[in-house]
Design a protein around this motif. Sequence first.
Motif, PDB file in Angstrom:
ATOM      1  N   SER A 171       0.800  -1.228   0.000  1.00 13.15           N
ATOM      2  CA  SER A 171       0.000   0.000   0.000  1.00 13.15           C
ATOM      3  C   SER A 171       0.827   1.269   0.000  1.00 13.15           C
ATOM      4  O   SER A 171       0.310   2.337  -0.294  1.00 13.15           O
ATOM      5  CB  SER A 171      -0.936   0.011   1.221  1.00 13.15           C
ATOM      6  OG  SER A 171      -0.176   0.000   2.410  1.00 13.15           O
ATOM      7  N   TYR A 197     -10.416   2.144  -0.831  1.00  9.29           N
ATOM      8  CA  TYR A 197      -9.076   2.679  -1.060  1.00  9.29           C
ATOM      9  C   TYR A 197      -8.987   4.200  -0.968  1.00  9.29           C
ATOM     10  O   TYR A 197      -7.898   4.759  -1.123  1.00  9.29           O
ATOM     11  CB  TYR A 197      -8.555   2.213  -2.424  1.00  9.29           C
ATOM     12  CG  TYR A 197      -8.264   0.731  -2.444  1.00  9.29           C
ATOM     13  CD1 TYR A 197      -7.116   0.231  -1.854  1.00  9.29           C
ATOM     14  CD2 TYR A 197      -9.150  -0.168  -3.028  1.00  9.29           C
ATOM     15  CE1 TYR A 197      -6.841  -1.133  -1.854  1.00  9.29           C
ATOM     16  CE2 TYR A 197      -8.895  -1.532  -3.031  1.00  9.29           C
ATOM     17  CZ  TYR A 197      -7.740  -2.010  -2.440  1.00  9.29           C
ATOM     18  OH  TYR A 197      -7.479  -3.355  -2.428  1.00  9.29           O
ATOM     19  N   TYR A 232      -5.836   6.540  -5.420  1.00  8.11           N
ATOM     20  CA  TYR A 232      -5.269   5.202  -5.438  1.00  8.11           C
ATOM     21  C   TYR A 232      -4.756   4.863  -6.839  1.00  8.11           C
ATOM     22  O   TYR A 232      -5.129   5.489  -7.827  1.00  8.11           O
ATOM     23  CB  TYR A 232      -6.297   4.154  -4.991  1.00  8.11           C
ATOM     24  CG  TYR A 232      -7.614   4.164  -5.738  1.00  8.11           C
ATOM     25  CD1 TYR A 232      -7.809   3.402  -6.887  1.00  8.11           C
ATOM     26  CD2 TYR A 232      -8.678   4.946  -5.291  1.00  8.11           C
ATOM     27  CE1 TYR A 232      -9.004   3.402  -7.565  1.00  8.11           C
ATOM     28  CE2 TYR A 232      -9.880   4.964  -5.954  1.00  8.11           C
ATOM     29  CZ  TYR A 232     -10.051   4.190  -7.086  1.00  8.11           C
ATOM     30  OH  TYR A 232     -11.248   4.202  -7.767  1.00  8.11           O
ATOM     31  N   ARG A 264      -2.957   5.188  -2.106  1.00  6.99           N
ATOM     32  CA  ARG A 264      -3.090   3.767  -1.781  1.00  6.99           C
ATOM     33  C   ARG A 264      -2.792   2.957  -3.040  1.00  6.99           C
ATOM     34  O   ARG A 264      -3.220   3.321  -4.136  1.00  6.99           O
ATOM     35  CB  ARG A 264      -4.507   3.444  -1.294  1.00  6.99           C
ATOM     36  CG  ARG A 264      -4.948   4.280  -0.094  1.00  6.99           C
ATOM     37  CD  ARG A 264      -4.237   3.849   1.173  1.00  6.99           C
ATOM     38  NE  ARG A 264      -4.540   2.481   1.530  1.00  6.99           N
ATOM     39  CZ  ARG A 264      -5.650   2.096   2.176  1.00  6.99           C
ATOM     40  NH1 ARG A 264      -6.572   3.001   2.525  1.00  6.99           N
ATOM     41  NH2 ARG A 264      -5.849   0.825   2.484  1.00  6.99           N
TER      42      ARG A 264
END
Length: 622
Positions: free
Chosen positions: A94, A151, A155, A114
């Motif tokens: 992540s 998320y 992301y 993320r």
Amino acid sequence: MIRAPAAVSSSASRAVLSLSLRRRTTAPLPAPAAAAVFSNDVCARTTSTSWPTCSVCTRLMSSGSDSTAGGCPITGKDAGRSKSTAAAAHSASSTEGATSSSSGSSSAANVELRIVPTLPYLGSIVPQWSDTPVFDPSKYYDFYPELRRRYGDFYRMGFPGLGKGRDALMYVVTDPSEMQKIIRQERSKRPYPRGIVEAEWPLVHWLQQSGSILAKGTNDAEDRLGFAGRGETWKRLRTFLQTDLLSPQAAAGYVPGMVRAAELASKGAPASSDDLNAYTNRCSFDLFNSLMFGSLTKMADPNTGHDKENILFCDSSVVAMETMLAQLTSPMQLLLFKLGIRTSLYKDMASSFSTAFDIAGKKYEAFRKKSDANDLSESEKSSYLGRAIVRQAEEGSNISEEDLVELINIALIAAIDTTSSLLSWNIMHIALNPDIQEKLHAELTESVKVCGGLNAEALKKGRSPYLYAVVRESHRLTPAAPVTVMKENSLSDVEVHGSLIPKDSLVCLDAYSVGKDEAIVDEPEDFRPERWLPDAVEARKGTPAEILDHPFYRDPFSQGSRKCPGSRVANNEVLILLSQLVLDWKISPPVGYGKDDVEYALKGMIHPAMPKLNFLSRCSGV
């Protein structure tokens, strides 16, 4: 709550490969079905904790990926490959990817990048590996809000067919102010900005194979895709195409012809109630034809005589866009294409594009003969094509007649799907909300009375604000596409939310999910045009909900120098058609039909499955 059709079996999913020309919807291809198609025995013999190597995993291991460790990444079978394992993979990855900027920003402190786990060639569409929602085109409105829930607002994920590189990577943001940082890199020198057509590999390949001049560029890397690329060919063709189309003055000049087309189209609504999806396609064609050729095709009203080739053109264009989109959203289709296999889906698309291009070419030739004979009417002379022929023939023009023909062909095909989607959703919402429909009718009746008819003045936002509020609320709740802007930072790294996005990355704006967030929008599943009236907009200023009023959230036509050149006329088409229908008819759904019954499908754009609506004349009361 708008719902999607129930999931279908894998055998039914594969029926999408045999679309017929007049088929209205494409069967969805859920991720599990896609996996089943990928190999005839994807870990199908797994019966214990031992894990035989399937053909998919062999490919992954040979690529150098350790993604197969612990079980098949497609099925998740054996080795306890489960959602918890996927979550662990996500946790481990992540923080990899973009580098934090030392300067940072206030927004960066609240929004961090993320990283969604990916697999080679499959991106992040394997839920067992990536902890993502199943990508089912028939449930597209659920996909991005669920990704945002898992998320956040920033992301990186893999999306085969759209993303870049082996893992099909793309960055997704929801803040339009951050997206502006990418668009600011667009400039008037090469390389020019990326357009969505560059990702439409089935269309690009068909154009190349058919010998279309639109796909012929130069040997320069940016120019090799021609109109789909980022070189001088794109700039030359785009500059010509948008002239007499994109400016407010040019778009307003086509309103009288579109109003006449809408008056005729509206008369056909009751007779078309058994197939309103086809009706809105034909309405869109009628109005765009009025501005392109300055003539009335009268196709939307089945009670009038019309050219059957126009019907064939419209149906072929819809199927071409639908089958192209089905290929873009299927990793299997891309894999087979790269292996040199042309699937039935590709062949259906190619056949439909060929039919549509042939008919469009004939329409051009007929118009050109009248022009050469000096036999055009005044409306034809002032049409887009009438003016384009004059511009193309001017001394110093860098556009050939072959260029002009191909631009007209692609413009006619592209003009139907988005407008039809917008119109269908607006009709659906006012049918389901009679109080809103009556309020809109009252406003339009007054505007028409004051302005002397449905004209450019009556359609101004200051004159008919509720009309614009209805269209804006429809876009918030049921957009033609959730992701409206896709760009690349082709000049340099760009800082987004305090993280550096590497040069040449694909960045997309999710302009949908925030508008469905209860923390931002009160009762987001309700259709409330009042959210967009001046008082409500003013009240949002200085609050988190102010993001909703950003220009990037207003329509589905992208932004920047590659914004849809027909966006202004498409917006006018929706305003005119919706206004004419509401002025002519009181529209209502079948008895017992409510918003929870609405189904939809991802075709070229997202379309509701229109039920048989009732049209009661407001003039005669019958």
